[in-house]
Design an enzyme around this catalytic site. Structure first.
Site, PDB file in Angstrom:
ATOM      1  N   GLY A 112       0.819  -1.213   0.000  1.00  0.00           N
ATOM      2  CA  GLY A 112       0.000   0.000   0.000  1.00  0.00           C
ATOM      3  C   GLY A 112       0.845   1.251   0.000  1.00  0.00           C
ATOM      4  O   GLY A 112       2.059   1.191   0.225  1.00  0.00           O
ATOM      5  N   GLY A 115       2.540   5.626   4.577  1.00  0.00           N
ATOM      6  CA  GLY A 115       1.797   6.262   5.671  1.00  0.00           C
ATOM      7  C   GLY A 115       0.408   5.716   5.907  1.00  0.00           C
ATOM      8  O   GLY A 115      -0.407   6.351   6.579  1.00  0.00           O
ATOM      9  N   THR A 116       0.108   4.524   5.374  1.00  0.00           N
ATOM     10  CA  THR A 116      -1.250   4.000   5.555  1.00  0.00           C
ATOM     11  C   THR A 116      -1.343   3.075   6.772  1.00  0.00           C
ATOM     12  O   THR A 116      -2.398   2.516   7.031  1.00  0.00           O
ATOM     13  CB  THR A 116      -1.722   3.245   4.299  1.00  0.00           C
ATOM     14  OG1 THR A 116      -0.642   2.451   3.825  1.00  0.00           O
ATOM     15  CG2 THR A 116      -2.173   4.199   3.224  1.00  0.00           C
ATOM     16  N   GLY A 117      -0.233   2.887   7.463  1.00  0.00           N
ATOM     17  CA  GLY A 117      -0.310   2.118   8.713  1.00  0.00           C
ATOM     18  C   GLY A 117       0.255   0.708   8.597  1.00  0.00           C
ATOM     19  O   GLY A 117      -0.080  -0.149   9.419  1.00  0.00           O
ATOM     20  N   LYS A 118       1.154   0.472   7.628  1.00  0.00           N
ATOM     21  CA  LYS A 118       1.692  -0.882   7.473  1.00  0.00           C
ATOM     22  C   LYS A 118       2.565  -1.258   8.670  1.00  0.00           C
ATOM     23  O   LYS A 118       2.470  -2.364   9.189  1.00  0.00           O
ATOM     24  CB  LYS A 118       2.473  -0.992   6.152  1.00  0.00           C
ATOM     25  CG  LYS A 118       1.590  -0.742   4.932  1.00  0.00           C
ATOM     26  CD  LYS A 118       2.308  -0.945   3.633  1.00  0.00           C
ATOM     27  CE  LYS A 118       3.337   0.103   3.346  1.00  0.00           C
ATOM     28  NZ  LYS A 118       2.780   1.465   3.175  1.00  0.00           N
ATOM     29  N   THR A 119       3.400  -0.314   9.100  1.00  0.00           N
ATOM     30  CA  THR A 119       4.260  -0.609  10.256  1.00  0.00           C
ATOM     31  C   THR A 119       3.395  -0.830  11.500  1.00  0.00           C
ATOM     32  O   THR A 119       3.648  -1.755  12.282  1.00  0.00           O
ATOM     33  CB  THR A 119       5.249   0.562  10.486  1.00  0.00           C
ATOM     34  OG1 THR A 119       5.850   0.879   9.244  1.00  0.00           O
ATOM     35  CG2 THR A 119       6.300   0.217  11.496  1.00  0.00           C
ATOM     36  N   HIS A 339      -7.566  35.036 -11.039  1.00  0.00           N
ATOM     37  CA  HIS A 339      -7.443  33.632 -11.431  1.00  0.00           C
ATOM     38  C   HIS A 339      -8.199  32.744 -10.433  1.00  0.00           C
ATOM     39  O   HIS A 339      -9.048  31.931 -10.820  1.00  0.00           O
ATOM     40  CB  HIS A 339      -5.942  33.282 -11.462  1.00  0.00           C
ATOM     41  CG  HIS A 339      -5.629  31.910 -11.954  1.00  0.00           C
ATOM     42  ND1 HIS A 339      -5.120  31.667 -13.214  1.00  0.00           N
ATOM     43  CD2 HIS A 339      -5.742  30.699 -11.360  1.00  0.00           C
ATOM     44  CE1 HIS A 339      -4.949  30.374 -13.355  1.00  0.00           C
ATOM     45  NE2 HIS A 339      -5.314  29.754 -12.246  1.00  0.00           N
ATOM     46  N   GLU A 340      -7.916  32.938  -9.157  1.00  0.00           N
ATOM     47  CA  GLU A 340      -8.556  32.095  -8.132  1.00  0.00           C
ATOM     48  C   GLU A 340     -10.049  32.381  -8.034  1.00  0.00           C
ATOM     49  O   GLU A 340     -10.851  31.454  -7.816  1.00  0.00           O
ATOM     50  CB  GLU A 340      -7.880  32.285  -6.763  1.00  0.00           C
ATOM     51  CG  GLU A 340      -6.394  31.928  -6.718  1.00  0.00           C
ATOM     52  CD  GLU A 340      -6.074  30.541  -7.244  1.00  0.00           C
ATOM     53  OE1 GLU A 340      -6.923  29.639  -7.122  1.00  0.00           O
ATOM     54  OE2 GLU A 340      -4.971  30.374  -7.808  1.00  0.00           O
TER      55      GLU A 340
HETATM   56  P1  ATP Z   1       5.681   3.702   5.034  1.00  0.00           P
HETATM   57  O1  ATP Z   1       5.249   2.872   3.896  1.00  0.00           O
HETATM   58  O2  ATP Z   1       6.039   5.102   4.640  1.00  0.00           O
HETATM   59  O3  ATP Z   1       6.700   3.056   5.928  1.00  0.00           O
HETATM   60  P2  ATP Z   1       3.511   2.889   6.742  1.00  0.00           P
HETATM   61  O4  ATP Z   1       2.382   2.450   5.883  1.00  0.00           O
HETATM   62  O5  ATP Z   1       4.354   1.844   7.374  1.00  0.00           O
HETATM   63  O6  ATP Z   1       4.386   3.950   5.961  1.00  0.00           O
HETATM   64  P3  ATP Z   1       3.112   3.784   9.406  1.00  0.00           P
HETATM   65  O7  ATP Z   1       4.574   3.980   9.677  1.00  0.00           O
HETATM   66  O8  ATP Z   1       2.459   2.604  10.000  1.00  0.00           O
HETATM   67  O9  ATP Z   1       2.869   3.828   7.850  1.00  0.00           O
HETATM   68  O10 ATP Z   1       2.305   5.088   9.825  1.00  0.00           O
HETATM   69  C1  ATP Z   1       2.940   6.306  10.152  1.00  0.00           C
HETATM   70  C2  ATP Z   1       2.117   7.012  11.213  1.00  0.00           C
HETATM   71  O11 ATP Z   1       0.877   7.440  10.634  1.00  0.00           O
HETATM   72  C3  ATP Z   1       1.730   6.128  12.365  1.00  0.00           C
HETATM   73  O12 ATP Z   1       2.678   6.180  13.381  1.00  0.00           O
HETATM   74  C4  ATP Z   1       0.411   6.705  12.813  1.00  0.00           C
HETATM   75  O13 ATP Z   1       0.618   7.828  13.639  1.00  0.00           O
HETATM   76  C5  ATP Z   1      -0.196   7.226  11.533  1.00  0.00           C
HETATM   77  N1  ATP Z   1      -1.100   6.243  10.901  1.00  0.00           N
HETATM   78  C6  ATP Z   1      -0.988   5.735   9.655  1.00  0.00           C
HETATM   79  N2  ATP Z   1      -2.004   4.911   9.380  1.00  0.00           N
HETATM   80  C7  ATP Z   1      -2.776   4.883  10.469  1.00  0.00           C
HETATM   81  C8  ATP Z   1      -3.980   4.191  10.798  1.00  0.00           C
HETATM   82  N3  ATP Z   1      -4.585   3.364   9.932  1.00  0.00           N
HETATM   83  N4  ATP Z   1      -4.505   4.397  12.026  1.00  0.00           N
HETATM   84  C9  ATP Z   1      -3.919   5.219  12.913  1.00  0.00           C
HETATM   85  N5  ATP Z   1      -2.781   5.893  12.649  1.00  0.00           N
HETATM   86  C10 ATP Z   1      -2.219   5.750  11.456  1.00  0.00           C
END
Ligand code: ATP
Length: 498
Positions: A112, A115-119, A339-340
């Protein structure tokens, strides 16, 4: 004891060097050789100065604390969480799985956008299965020196297993972020066999996982480029579970906002649902950042509560970047305002209530911008909606032409966007050409796109001419106040109409 021996050896070595130097010996080759050996040792250990520090186990984990993140801390992503939990059942119900002769899942790939929350999900998986969590990033394995990456892979798995033993845990989760860096198709790194060796080692480690071991290992990897991964990684028995972690929908965004809003003091007027609606396309990381930036804005105002205006400002910052001190000339400001105002008038006409804010202060790459709020998350667009999008794009340039005599380069981005929409219309069979193949000749595509945009320009010209007084009034207001909110803008139009 080992440290003591090392210190004695270093002491003797230094003494020998000093004596040799006093005796007039040329010690340069010896010193160079020694230095190189030390550098190589540091690289194998994954420490500076060769490459980024390799820290498979964070300080918190090495103290033996399991990740505190649970699946409840992951907002939205309901389908992904469900799939992941299903895949983890073999660890949760270990003895039954063994009885049934189920082959353990060795690798789960989370796919994905950033920043979508994979970690977060990987940490939650470790927590859910009561496993030790060890993490590393693909780029930490990549080195110029043959064998270093492979050595680090071996070390990572060894550390994970021994940490689990130390903690008295029966399983460990090894998380590898950006696996595409080390798992790209073999042979794709020209003249760089080191990448291939590292990947081979990872495959060997994956194959070595079996259910008879004391400590069960599960590898969770993350990427946003599954297309470039070596097929050997994805074959059954390796990363054979692929879980999609997509950008959150409105419901997911609301959940994420609720999670990150905990502990923050908001004014009663703050409506998280509305923020969720306005932040289409934001990832969880963006949303977390919006609330954090909003709190910083409140701090700047020395306020103890976060107001809706702090959040609006934060959304714009996250979307477009920091406000800049760029100072356009008076004539340029005038042009940006018209413009805006043109964009905003057209957007509001096409969808009443669409405009969230209009600004002529520079931010990121934009000299000025209007922000539109989407009504609901949309996965499909009709022909009318696409045409309306083109109209909003070209309205800026048309407004400049009508009220200031000529267009400017300020419309470059808008024209690009309008062309993209027109191209989508052509390939979706929504243009006068009807259904076309993907091999449509470039010249015909070009003609179709310019014709679509030309027709819409005429519509926009007629509209903005009719509502010229409103465009002028909005532009003049912007010149005086820099920005206007959607509500103010609509109130303004109503007053002008009455
Ligand atoms: P990357 O691919 O850049 O490593 P990632 O998908 O692993 O990103 P995370 O590192 O899990 O993303 O998310 C970064 C931060 O964003 C988290 O520490 C959290 O604060 C916030 N975050 C992202 N997704 C979620 C979610 N689904 N619910 C709550 N917080 C989220």
């Amino acid at each position: 004891m080992r440290r003591y021996i090392v210190e004695v050896v270093i002491g003797i070595g230094l003494a020998a060097v000093v004596l040799g130097f006093l005796a007039g010996l040329d010690l340069t080759p010896l010193l160079l050789g020694g230095g190189f050996a030390v550098l190589l040792k540091l690289a194998l250990d994954g420490r500076a100065p060769l490459g980024r520090p390799f820290e498979a186990i964070s300080a918190r984990q090495s103290k033996g604390v399991l990740p505190q993140v649970t699946f409840a801390d992951v907002g939205g992503q309901d389908a992904a969480k469900r799939e992941l939990m299903e895949a983890l059942a073999f660890l949760k119900r270990d003895s039954l799985s063994k009885k049934l002769g189920i082959r353990p899942v060795k690798g789960i790939l989370l796919v994905g956008p950033p920043g979508t929350g994979k970690t977060l999900m990987a940490k939650a998986a470790a927590n859910y299965t009561d496993s030790v969590f060890v993490s590393a990033s693909g780029s930490q394995f990549v080195e110029m020196y043959a064998g270093v990456g492979a050595q680090r892979v071996r070390r990572l798995f060894k550390q994970a297993a021994s940490l689990a033993e130390q903690q008295g845990k029966r399983s460990c989760v090894v998380f590898i972020d950006e696996i595409d860096v080390l798992g790209a198709r073999r042979g794709s790194h020209h003249g760089h066999m080191e990448y291939d060796q590292t990947l081979n080692e990872l495959l060997t480690q994956l194959d070595g996982i079996d259910s008879s071991r004391e400590v069960q290992t599960l590898i969770v990897a993350a990427t946003n480029r599954p297309d470039i991964l070596d097929p050997a990684l994805l074959r059954p028995g390796r990363f054979d579970r692929i879980v999609r972690v997509d950008l959150p929908d409105k419901h997911g965004r609301l959940r994420i906002l609720q999670i990150h809003a905990k502990g923050k003091p908001f004014a009663p007027e703050v409506d998280l649902e509305r923020i969720a609606q306005e932040t289409y396309g934001f990832s969880g990381a963006h949303l977390e950042n919006v609330l954090n930036e909003a709190a910083i804005n409140a701090l700047r105002r020395s306020s103890e509560v976060i107001e809706p205006s702090d959040i609006q400002e934060a959304i714009e910052k996250v979307m477009l970047g920091e406000k800049l001190d760029r100072t356009p000339t008076a004539a340029e400001r005038r042009r940006i305002a018209y413009h805006e105002a043109g964009h905003a008038m057209m957007a509001e006409h096409n969808r009443p209530g669409a405009v969230s804010s209009i600004t002529i202060a520079s931010r990121g790459n934009a000299l000025g911008y209007i922000r539109q709020s989407p009504t609901a998350d949309q996965y499909l667009q009709t022909r009318d909606e696409l045409v309306a999008g083109i109209q909003v794009c070209v309205a800026g340039a048309v407004s400049e032409e009508l009220f200031l005599g000529q267009r400017s380069t300020g419309a470059l981005g808008d024209i690009k966007q309008a062309s993209e929409i027109a191209k989508r219309m052509v390939f979706a069979g929504l243009s006068p050409l009807g259904i076309v193949g993907s091999d449509l000749p470039g010249s015909i595509l070009h003609e179709a796109v310019t014709e679509i945009i030309r027709v819409q320009e005429q519509v926009v010209r007629a509209y903005l001419t009719e509502y010229g007084a409103q465009v002028r009034a909005v532009a003049e207001y912007l010149l005086e106040h820099d920005s206007i909110t959607g509500e103010q803008f609509r109130g303004f139009l109503e007053r002008l109409a009455s």
